[in-house]
Structure formats: structure tokens, C-alpha cells
Motif scaffolding. Structure first.
Motif, mmCIF file in Angstrom:
data_model
loop_
_atom_site.group_PDB
_atom_site.id
_atom_site.type_symbol
_atom_site.label_atom_id
_atom_site.label_comp_id
_atom_site.label_asym_id
_atom_site.label_seq_id
_atom_site.Cartn_x
_atom_site.Cartn_y
_atom_site.Cartn_z
ATOM 1 N N ARG A 170 0.843 -1.195 0.000
ATOM 2 C CA ARG A 170 0.000 0.000 0.000
ATOM 3 C C ARG A 170 0.884 1.254 0.000
ATOM 4 O O ARG A 170 1.808 1.359 0.803
ATOM 5 N N ILE A 171 0.578 2.207 -0.878
ATOM 6 C CA ILE A 171 1.341 3.456 -0.917
ATOM 7 C C ILE A 171 0.390 4.640 -0.919
ATOM 8 O O ILE A 171 -0.792 4.509 -1.240
ATOM 9 N N GLU A 172 0.926 5.800 -0.589
ATOM 10 C CA GLU A 172 0.176 7.046 -0.621
ATOM 11 C C GLU A 172 1.142 8.190 -0.857
ATOM 12 O O GLU A 172 2.352 8.040 -0.696
ATOM 13 N N GLY A 173 0.613 9.328 -1.276
ATOM 14 C CA GLY A 173 1.434 10.526 -1.428
ATOM 15 C C GLY A 173 2.189 10.647 -2.723
ATOM 16 O O GLY A 173 2.903 11.622 -2.945
ATOM 17 N N GLY A 174 2.104 9.682 -3.607
ATOM 18 C CA GLY A 174 2.824 9.754 -4.870
ATOM 19 C C GLY A 174 2.854 8.400 -5.543
ATOM 20 O O GLY A 174 2.267 7.434 -5.060
ATOM 21 N N ARG A 175 3.540 8.334 -6.648
ATOM 22 C CA ARG A 175 3.657 7.078 -7.383
ATOM 23 C C ARG A 175 4.790 6.239 -6.815
ATOM 24 O O ARG A 175 5.872 6.744 -6.541
ATOM 25 N N GLY A 176 4.520 4.958 -6.661
ATOM 26 C CA GLY A 176 5.519 4.057 -6.113
ATOM 27 C C GLY A 176 6.028 3.085 -7.153
ATOM 28 O O GLY A 176 5.538 3.041 -8.292
ATOM 29 N N PRO A 177 7.003 2.267 -6.777
ATOM 30 C CA PRO A 177 7.602 1.321 -7.715
ATOM 31 C C PRO A 177 6.749 0.094 -7.979
ATOM 32 O O PRO A 177 7.038 -0.700 -8.858
ATOM 33 N N GLY A 178 5.685 -0.092 -7.193
ATOM 34 C CA GLY A 178 4.916 -1.330 -7.297
ATOM 35 C C GLY A 178 5.602 -2.420 -6.491
ATOM 36 O O GLY A 178 6.790 -2.346 -6.177
ATOM 37 N N GLY A 179 4.857 -3.444 -6.141
ATOM 38 C CA GLY A 179 5.436 -4.528 -5.363
ATOM 39 C C GLY A 179 5.553 -4.167 -3.890
ATOM 40 O O GLY A 179 4.861 -3.289 -3.374
ATOM 41 N N ILE A 180 6.476 -4.828 -3.206
ATOM 42 C CA ILE A 180 6.621 -4.672 -1.762
ATOM 43 C C ILE A 180 7.327 -3.357 -1.431
ATOM 44 O O ILE A 180 8.391 -3.064 -1.971
ATOM 45 N N VAL A 181 6.718 -2.571 -0.547
ATOM 46 C CA VAL A 181 7.306 -1.290 -0.136
ATOM 47 C C VAL A 181 7.667 -1.282 1.355
ATOM 48 O O VAL A 181 8.209 -0.301 1.862
ATOM 49 N N GLY A 182 7.349 -2.363 2.045
ATOM 50 C CA GLY A 182 7.671 -2.449 3.460
ATOM 51 C C GLY A 182 7.071 -3.684 4.095
ATOM 52 O O GLY A 182 6.539 -4.561 3.394
ATOM 53 N N TYR A 183 7.163 -3.756 5.420
ATOM 54 C CA TYR A 183 6.657 -4.909 6.157
ATOM 55 C C TYR A 183 5.959 -4.440 7.437
ATOM 56 O O TYR A 183 6.308 -3.401 8.008
ATOM 57 N N GLU A 184 4.988 -5.239 7.879
ATOM 58 C CA GLU A 184 4.315 -5.030 9.155
ATOM 59 C C GLU A 184 4.561 -6.229 10.051
ATOM 60 O O GLU A 184 4.609 -7.375 9.578
ATOM 61 N N ILE A 185 4.704 -5.971 11.337
ATOM 62 C CA ILE A 185 4.802 -7.029 12.333
ATOM 63 C C ILE A 185 3.508 -7.019 13.133
ATOM 64 O O ILE A 185 3.124 -5.977 13.676
ATOM 65 N N ARG A 186 2.848 -8.151 13.203
ATOM 66 C CA ARG A 186 1.545 -8.248 13.867
ATOM 67 C C ARG A 186 1.618 -9.160 15.089
ATOM 68 O O ARG A 186 2.288 -10.186 15.062
ATOM 69 N N ARG A 187 0.907 -8.761 16.110
ATOM 70 C CA ARG A 187 0.667 -9.614 17.266
ATOM 71 C C ARG A 187 -0.835 -9.884 17.297
ATOM 72 O O ARG A 187 -1.618 -8.982 17.540
#
Length: 243
Positions: A170-187
Motif C-alpha cells: 500500500r502506498i500514498e502521497g505519490g507514485r511508487g515502484p509497485g510490489g513490496i514497499v515495506g513490512y508489518e509485524i503483527r501480534r
């Protein structure tokens, strides 16, 4: 004054288009102030990393090992490829040093201009890390073969700590490269930490985490900051060999 106002209105769309894309953060962390990752602008693999009170004292990336085994099929060949690269890092935490020994792995099958990520189909983790020192545990990241450009995994520290790792596109604020832009850690269902890997690297941590949990999250995030997709490395090597 009117001319200046017209000029500002004219360039406003251009300024909006030039905004840097950023990862869209979960609502669980929307009110959390992120840490900015301190790194060299043109970062080499072994260059140090830091954010908040956490820093690496050593990052040692080993030699990448690429293997190719072509099998003739008529006038062409099916190429069975594999790649493996280890790295180790030490993170200074509140209660000592947390060390991680990680391995990136990937396998692929190539035929002419076509390539298959066979490692994902076999369940080979593109990243596995073992932690020791001030915290002992492991992290395993897996490709999701049914969802293109998606990864998820598990993080374990001692008997009680079990977290889930999920890639973010998920991205916001502009155009991104597509694909993975980061990771989340969930409990369970709550996002307790996140790391952005596009443009300015940033890290979010829930204020409800204990000091020990923050140290463990930091060690996981540092490993993800060093990580580079081994599947992308296979594709890059294959392209160079065709030239």
C-alpha cells in the motif's frame, strides 16, 4: 501579486506529482511518530544502520553463490538456477547485543525469456534469520505463490512471543515502484511495528511495547533493512549472462 498567485496555482499540480511515495501505515500505528533510518545515501551492503536508540555495530554480507544447471530440450535448454547468500549483523539493544545470522535463498527455472519462481512453490524461505545473544529466536519469511509480490512469515522469541510478518504494497502521497514497499509485524490482529523500504526508510513501533519487545522488533527490522530479494538477484544474474 496576481501574476505570482497564478504562477503558484499553475505549478501546484506539478509539485503534487513530484511528492515522494510512502508506505500507507496501518491504523494501529497512525498516531505513532516514526523513526528515520540513518544510512549512507549510496549505501553499501556492509554500511552501518541506526534508528532511535538502536544501531548496528557490524553488518557482514557474505559471498553470494549462484548455480546454474541447464538441461537440453531440443534446440533450447531448461535452466535450473539457485542462489544463496548469508549475512550477519549485531544490533546494540538496551540489554546487550542481539546478533542475527541470516540466509537469503532462492530457486528458479528458466526457459528462453520465461522464468518460474520454483522456490516459492517448494516453500523455500527467501530469508531465514537465527537470533542469539541478548535475545534468542528466529524469523522466517516466505513467498506467497498464490499472490504475486506478497510475502509473509513468522517471528519467534522464547516460548511466549509469536509474531506474524506481512509484506505491504500500500502506498500514498505519490507514485511508487509497485510490489513490496515495506513490512508489518503483527501480534494477533494488531500491527505493533512497521518498516518502510522505499525512499526515506522509516520505522514505527507501538508505544505499548515493552523495552524487551522493542529490542526484538529492532533486531528484526535491521535484518529486513539489509535483506535484498534473492529472486531478484537470480533474475539480474541471468540477464547479465544473456548479454
Amino acid at each position: 501579486m496576481l501574476r505570482f498567485l497564478c504562477f503558484c496555482l499553475a505549478i501546484l499540480p506539478l509539485l503534487s506529482a513530484c511528492q515522494l511515495a510512502r508506505m500507507q501505515v496501518s491504523r494501529d500505528l497512525a498516531d505513532v511518530q516514526p523513526y528515520t533510518v540513518d544510512r549512507a545515501f549510496w549505501r553499501k551492503p556492509n554500511d552501518p544502520l541506526s534508528f532511535g536508540s538502536w544501531r548496528t555495530t557490524r553488518i557482514r554480507v557474505g559471498w553470494g553463490e549462484f548455480r546454474s544447471h541447464p538441461v537440453a530440450v531440443g534446440k533450447s535448454a531448461i535452466d535450473f538456477q539457485s542462489f544463496q547468500e548469508p549475512y550477519r549483523l549485531d544490533v546494540v539493544a538496551s540489554d546487550g547485543v542481539i546478533s542475527a545470522e541470516c540466509v537469503e535463498r532462492a530457486e528458479a527455472v528458466g526457459y528462453k525469456d520465461w522464468s518460474l519462481d520454483s522456490g516459492a512453490l517448494q516453500g523455500i524461505p527467501p530469508l531465514h534469520c537465527s537470533y542469539f545473544g541478548a535475545a534468542e529466536g528466529e524469523m522466517e519469511l516466505l513467498e506467497m505463490p498464490t499472490i504475486a509480490g506478497s510475502q509473509e512469515g513468522n517471528i519467534r522469541f522464547d516460548v511466549a512471543t509469536r509474531w506474524h510478518l506481512q509484506s505491504v504494497n500500500r502506498i500514498e502521497g505519490g507514485r511508487g515502484p509497485g510490489g513490496i514497499v515495506g513490512y508489518e509485524i503483527r501480534r494477533d490482529q494488531e500491527v505493533i511495528a512497521a518498516v518502510q523500504l522505499i525512499n526515506e526508510w522509516r520505522v514505527w513501533m507501538s508505544p505499548e511495547l515493552t523495552s524487551l519487545e522493542q529490542d526484538r522488533v529492532a533486531s528484526v527490522v535491521m535484518a529486513l533493512l539489509v535483506y535484498e530479494s534473492p529472486q531478484d538477484k537470480i533474475e539480474s544474474i541471468s540477464e547479465r549472462e544473456k548479454e
